[in-house]
Design a protein around this motif. Sequence first.
Motif, PDB file in Angstrom:
ATOM      1  N   GLY A   1       0.820  -1.240   0.148  1.00 43.88           N
ATOM      2  CA  GLY A   1      -0.083  -0.084  -0.043  1.00 43.88           C
ATOM      3  C   GLY A   1       0.725   1.287  -0.131  1.00 43.88           C
ATOM      4  O   GLY A   1       0.226   2.365  -0.301  1.00 43.88           O
ATOM      5  N   TRP A   2       2.125   1.236   0.167  1.00 48.52           N
ATOM      6  CA  TRP A   2       3.203   2.259   0.153  1.00 48.52           C
ATOM      7  C   TRP A   2       3.665   2.237  -1.225  1.00 48.52           C
ATOM      8  O   TRP A   2       3.780   1.446  -2.072  1.00 48.52           O
ATOM      9  CB  TRP A   2       4.099   1.912   1.175  1.00 48.52           C
ATOM     10  CG  TRP A   2       3.723   2.298   2.671  1.00 48.52           C
ATOM     11  CD1 TRP A   2       2.560   1.781   3.269  1.00 48.52           C
ATOM     12  CD2 TRP A   2       4.412   2.904   3.751  1.00 48.52           C
ATOM     13  NE1 TRP A   2       2.541   1.935   4.526  1.00 48.52           N
ATOM     14  CE2 TRP A   2       3.823   2.724   4.990  1.00 48.52           C
ATOM     15  CE3 TRP A   2       5.730   3.599   3.664  1.00 48.52           C
ATOM     16  CZ2 TRP A   2       4.051   3.133   6.142  1.00 48.52           C
ATOM     17  CZ3 TRP A   2       6.194   4.148   4.941  1.00 48.52           C
ATOM     18  CH2 TRP A   2       5.367   3.776   6.088  1.00 48.52           C
ATOM     19  N   THR A   3       4.333   3.412  -1.434  1.00 50.48           N
ATOM     20  CA  THR A   3       5.013   3.604  -2.678  1.00 50.48           C
ATOM     21  C   THR A   3       6.262   4.440  -2.315  1.00 50.48           C
ATOM     22  O   THR A   3       6.612   4.868  -1.362  1.00 50.48           O
ATOM     23  CB  THR A   3       4.218   4.209  -3.756  1.00 50.48           C
ATOM     24  OG1 THR A   3       4.855   3.988  -5.048  1.00 50.48           O
ATOM     25  CG2 THR A   3       3.899   5.691  -3.393  1.00 50.48           C
ATOM     26  N   LYS A   4       7.193   4.685  -3.437  1.00 53.20           N
ATOM     27  CA  LYS A   4       8.327   5.623  -3.281  1.00 53.20           C
ATOM     28  C   LYS A   4       8.080   6.654  -4.309  1.00 53.20           C
ATOM     29  O   LYS A   4       7.795   6.501  -5.688  1.00 53.20           O
ATOM     30  CB  LYS A   4       9.500   4.945  -3.423  1.00 53.20           C
ATOM     31  CG  LYS A   4       9.962   4.005  -2.203  1.00 53.20           C
ATOM     32  CD  LYS A   4      11.176   3.542  -2.433  1.00 53.20           C
ATOM     33  CE  LYS A   4      11.713   3.064  -0.929  1.00 53.20           C
ATOM     34  NZ  LYS A   4      13.274   2.452  -0.898  1.00 53.20           N
ATOM     35  N   ALA A   5       8.919   7.767  -3.986  1.00 54.31           N
ATOM     36  CA  ALA A   5       9.050   8.979  -5.166  1.00 54.31           C
ATOM     37  C   ALA A   5      10.022   9.981  -4.862  1.00 54.31           C
ATOM     38  O   ALA A   5      10.396   9.792  -3.456  1.00 54.31           O
ATOM     39  CB  ALA A   5       7.465   9.762  -4.981  1.00 54.31           C
ATOM     40  N   HIS A   6      10.600  10.325  -5.790  1.00 54.88           N
ATOM     41  CA  HIS A   6      11.676  11.412  -5.582  1.00 54.88           C
ATOM     42  C   HIS A   6      11.021  12.837  -4.734  1.00 54.88           C
ATOM     43  O   HIS A   6       9.629  12.739  -5.168  1.00 54.88           O
ATOM     44  CB  HIS A   6      11.966  11.985  -6.796  1.00 54.88           C
ATOM     45  CG  HIS A   6      13.311  11.086  -7.193  1.00 54.88           C
ATOM     46  ND1 HIS A   6      13.595   9.613  -6.785  1.00 54.88           N
ATOM     47  CD2 HIS A   6      14.688  11.507  -7.504  1.00 54.88           C
ATOM     48  CE1 HIS A   6      14.710   9.500  -7.345  1.00 54.88           C
ATOM     49  NE2 HIS A   6      15.354  10.510  -7.575  1.00 54.88           N
ATOM     50  N   ILE A   7      11.601  13.385  -3.974  1.00 50.88           N
ATOM     51  CA  ILE A   7      11.080  14.696  -3.422  1.00 50.88           C
ATOM     52  C   ILE A   7      10.458  15.512  -4.758  1.00 50.88           C
ATOM     53  O   ILE A   7       9.363  16.409  -4.393  1.00 50.88           O
ATOM     54  CB  ILE A   7      12.324  15.379  -2.684  1.00 50.88           C
ATOM     55  CG1 ILE A   7      12.660  14.567  -1.403  1.00 50.88           C
ATOM     56  CG2 ILE A   7      11.667  16.830  -2.136  1.00 50.88           C
ATOM     57  CD1 ILE A   7      13.509  15.135  -0.707  1.00 50.88           C
ATOM     58  N   SER A   8      11.339  15.448  -5.777  1.00 47.76           N
ATOM     59  CA  SER A   8      10.874  16.540  -6.923  1.00 47.76           C
ATOM     60  C   SER A   8       9.535  16.194  -7.488  1.00 47.76           C
ATOM     61  O   SER A   8       8.879  16.865  -8.260  1.00 47.76           O
ATOM     62  CB  SER A   8      11.906  16.094  -8.028  1.00 47.76           C
ATOM     63  OG  SER A   8      12.120  14.999  -8.408  1.00 47.76           O
ATOM     64  N   GLU A   9       9.015  14.808  -7.264  1.00 51.60           N
ATOM     65  CA  GLU A   9       7.885  14.434  -7.765  1.00 51.60           C
ATOM     66  C   GLU A   9       6.520  14.732  -6.964  1.00 51.60           C
ATOM     67  O   GLU A   9       5.363  14.851  -7.189  1.00 51.60           O
ATOM     68  CB  GLU A   9       7.769  12.759  -8.108  1.00 51.60           C
ATOM     69  CG  GLU A   9       8.593  12.180  -8.980  1.00 51.60           C
ATOM     70  CD  GLU A   9       8.736  10.831  -8.982  1.00 51.60           C
ATOM     71  OE1 GLU A   9       7.546  10.451  -9.592  1.00 51.60           O
ATOM     72  OE2 GLU A   9       9.515  10.038  -8.286  1.00 51.60           O
ATOM     73  N   ILE A  10       6.863  14.974  -5.784  1.00 53.96           N
ATOM     74  CA  ILE A  10       5.806  15.398  -4.704  1.00 53.96           C
ATOM     75  C   ILE A  10       5.812  16.814  -4.171  1.00 53.96           C
ATOM     76  O   ILE A  10       4.772  17.012  -3.191  1.00 53.96           O
ATOM     77  CB  ILE A  10       6.021  14.251  -3.291  1.00 53.96           C
ATOM     78  CG1 ILE A  10       7.444  14.339  -2.693  1.00 53.96           C
ATOM     79  CG2 ILE A  10       5.895  12.999  -3.812  1.00 53.96           C
ATOM     80  CD1 ILE A  10       7.524  13.316  -1.576  1.00 53.96           C
ATOM     81  N   CYS A  11       6.956  17.765  -4.325  1.00 49.60           N
ATOM     82  CA  CYS A  11       7.081  18.762  -4.023  1.00 49.60           C
ATOM     83  C   CYS A  11       7.491  19.905  -5.168  1.00 49.60           C
ATOM     84  O   CYS A  11       8.182  19.500  -5.913  1.00 49.60           O
ATOM     85  CB  CYS A  11       8.110  18.955  -2.692  1.00 49.60           C
ATOM     86  SG  CYS A  11       7.716  18.041  -1.452  1.00 49.60           S
ATOM     87  N   ASP A  12       7.022  20.945  -5.021  1.00 48.63           N
ATOM     88  CA  ASP A  12       7.503  21.947  -5.589  1.00 48.63           C
ATOM     89  C   ASP A  12       8.499  22.716  -4.967  1.00 48.63           C
ATOM     90  O   ASP A  12       8.562  23.014  -3.593  1.00 48.63           O
ATOM     91  CB  ASP A  12       6.366  23.124  -6.275  1.00 48.63           C
ATOM     92  CG  ASP A  12       5.468  22.333  -6.981  1.00 48.63           C
ATOM     93  OD1 ASP A  12       5.817  21.733  -7.993  1.00 48.63           O
ATOM     94  OD2 ASP A  12       4.143  22.674  -7.169  1.00 48.63           O
ATOM     95  N   VAL A  13       9.547  23.546  -5.838  1.00 50.80           N
ATOM     96  CA  VAL A  13      10.543  24.381  -4.820  1.00 50.80           C
ATOM     97  C   VAL A  13       9.802  25.647  -5.159  1.00 50.80           C
ATOM     98  O   VAL A  13      10.084  26.069  -6.376  1.00 50.80           O
ATOM     99  CB  VAL A  13      11.904  24.012  -5.752  1.00 50.80           C
ATOM    100  CG1 VAL A  13      12.967  25.116  -5.068  1.00 50.80           C
ATOM    101  CG2 VAL A  13      12.525  22.816  -5.424  1.00 50.80           C
ATOM    102  N   SER A  14       9.394  26.287  -4.040  1.00 50.53           N
ATOM    103  CA  SER A  14       8.972  27.478  -4.100  1.00 50.53           C
ATOM    104  C   SER A  14       9.910  28.692  -4.464  1.00 50.53           C
ATOM    105  O   SER A  14      11.072  28.567  -3.826  1.00 50.53           O
ATOM    106  CB  SER A  14       8.179  27.898  -2.936  1.00 50.53           C
ATOM    107  OG  SER A  14       7.726  29.348  -2.747  1.00 50.53           O
TER     108      SER A  14
END
Length: 501
Positions: A8-21
């Motif tokens: 039920g978990w997954t993995k993602a790069h920070i770049s996939e889940i966050c914007d750099v403001s």
Amino acid sequence: MTDEIPLGWTKAHISEICDVSKERGREGITPYLEIGNVDIVSKRYMFTDKLSVRGCQMAKQDDVLISRVRPTRGAIVWIRESELHVSSAFTVLRDCGTLSKKYLWLFLAWNRAYLNHLGDNCTGTMYPTTSEDAITDFDVPIAPLAEQKRIVEKLDAVMARLEACKSRLALIPPLLKRFRQSVLSAACSGKLTADWREQNLIIENADALLDRIREKRLASAPTKKEKARIDEVFDEGNLRIDEGDLGLDEIPDTWFGCRVGAVGAVSNGSTPSRKRPDFWGGAIPWVSSGEVRNNIISATRERITKAGYEDSSVRLLPRGTVLLAMIGEGKTRGQTAILHIEATINQNIAAVVLDHGLLSSAYLWRWFQLQYEATRERGSGSGPQALNCQRVRELPFVLPPLPEQHEIVCRVEALFAIADKIAERYKNAKANVDKLAQSILTKAFRGELLPQDPSDEPASLLLERIRTQRISREAQQSTSKKSHRNGIKRVARQIHKTLKI
């Protein structure tokens, strides 16, 4: 943190889940957050009165800030204010909707693998700096959103208890410091051995002992200059010290207040030329002021050769010599040590040689420790703060009878041994708490801290929705920019046409 994740978990790069403001802040605003305002242990931040500067950024509630400068120190914070002006040296990560608040911060802030990753992607030596690409190029285990919330709630509760434990443990070092200082104060004022004096007949008072010290020193003085110096310090006008100058309320009648120069020969050393490699790496121990830190010296970091010894003004000091740092960075000035070996010293250390055998080196060492702050004050001045040999000779000293000196040293050592055991237990307890915190975080992001709920929406579906939304948003932004550019072109053509007419 481990690579294993539950169903039920997954993995993602920070770049996939966050914007750099990249939202810019305004100059001259408070509060304003700089890297130096972050406590790298607790990850909390505090504000100063400093105003925001040109080029600063605007962070918003639940953003995660990561320092690009010296990133391995771990200046990573979660923003609690609705808006906050922050230094441009932070990278501002803004969640795209995949994460529960604080989830990413809790995963990254104490994550040694992440900090090492940032360190491996730094440039520069004095102020190593990483890039935004490196900051966002790291995998995050993504739990279902509902489980993320449960994990954060559990971690908040557990970490709060651990912080309370750390706060209680933090009280121990200052308590031990006060205890040691109280022991030294009682020892050097006669209070520690009051019962001993009642049970033991004092055959020789300290003033008579001092007379014997003078006789022995004069008999062994190698030069007329040294004899003249001894006579000078024993002059009645120079010798006696008022009890107020000692920093003590009172001393026993059998004790005597005098000056350090009366009980021992004070001298300093020198440093053989560093330009002569043949002066260094020999067999003669050589003490630098940085090695004098309220300790017993049984070995030295550096040794000099016979050639270096003969070319400089150093002298080989006997075992039992008490050292006092006269110059040094930070806390060094005023700290003291005992030589348990024959050694030479540099020019920034005063050596008090007690070769007459009528004063316990350990007692003088403990006296200097008690007087640490007062000694530092005597070394202050308009220029670089320092002592010199003459000032050391003039330092106040309390002389007990010789048998009582030995009793004082025994009692102090016994009490300090108890304090040392407590300090060791504190050190181990603190290490265990730190390990426990790391272990709890590791378990949390492995999915082992709480049971999974099969009814939770899998994180992969959540991540896919976020990806689709980001693609759609980016496409809209691209269309908007293209439309804006086309509009500008139409206006430009209209203006050109009008001017042509």
